[in-house]
Write a protein that holds these residues in place. Structure first.
Motif: not given
Length: 162
Positions: A72-101
């Motif tokens: 994911e190459k668009i985000s530049g902040s934690t908020y951006g990580n969440a917003v942009q990752s959501l689009q990918v998660v929805e595209t991949l049809k993920c129902r549960n995620i492991l948040l790694i940080t």
């Protein structure tokens, strides 16, 4: 949530690893290699970065397929990580995620993801061991400030550029 050893993790549809400090990306690839997640989203990657640049050890992980990794190459902040990752998660049809940080970043990251993800998507935190440099006084104070002010900080672009 107390830390869970990697080999005791349940299975997740997707893992989202947030860039920003040493060790996070490597840990995400380890979780993927152990088949604890189906897909790995590396969120916050510089726009011109290639997979082999962020994880040059990939050839030594034959169990990992490059198709299972999304940069994911668009985000530049934690908020951006969440917003942009959501689009990918929805595209991949993920129902549960492991948040790694990192431990230092997890409170704000989890709160930000939870506020931006629909309730139907389960988010489980996976805290990686902090590097010796991450827990400096300056880092802790900076993260505390960001955690307190983040709701206001994320509104600044909206206020000025809407």
């Amino acid at each position: 949530m107390p830390p869970v050893a990697m080999d005791h993790l349940p299975h997740y549809d997707c893992g989202v690893v947030l860039t920003g400090s040493a060790g996070r990306i490597r840990e995400g690839f380890e979780v993927l290699a152990l088949k604890k997640i189906d897909k790995l989203i590396v969120s916050g990657v510089y726009k011109d970065t290639k997979l082999h640049q962020i994880f040059p050890l990939l050839p030594y992980y034959p169990e990992i397929q490059s198709d299972d990794i999304v940069l994911e190459k668009i985000s530049g902040s934690t908020y951006g990580n969440a917003v942009q990752s959501l689009q990918v998660v929805e595209t991949l049809k993920c129902r549960n995620i492991l948040l790694i940080t990192s431990h230092l970043h997890m409170y704000r990251a989890y709160k930000t993801f939870r506020e931006n993800f629909p309730n139907e998507i389960q988010i489980s935190p996976y805290v990686i061991t902090a590097s010796i440099h991450e827990n400096s006084y300056w880092d802790v104070m900076t993260e505390a400030f960001k955690s307190l002010c983040y709701p206001v900080i994320t509104l600044i672009p909206w206020l000025f550029f809407s």
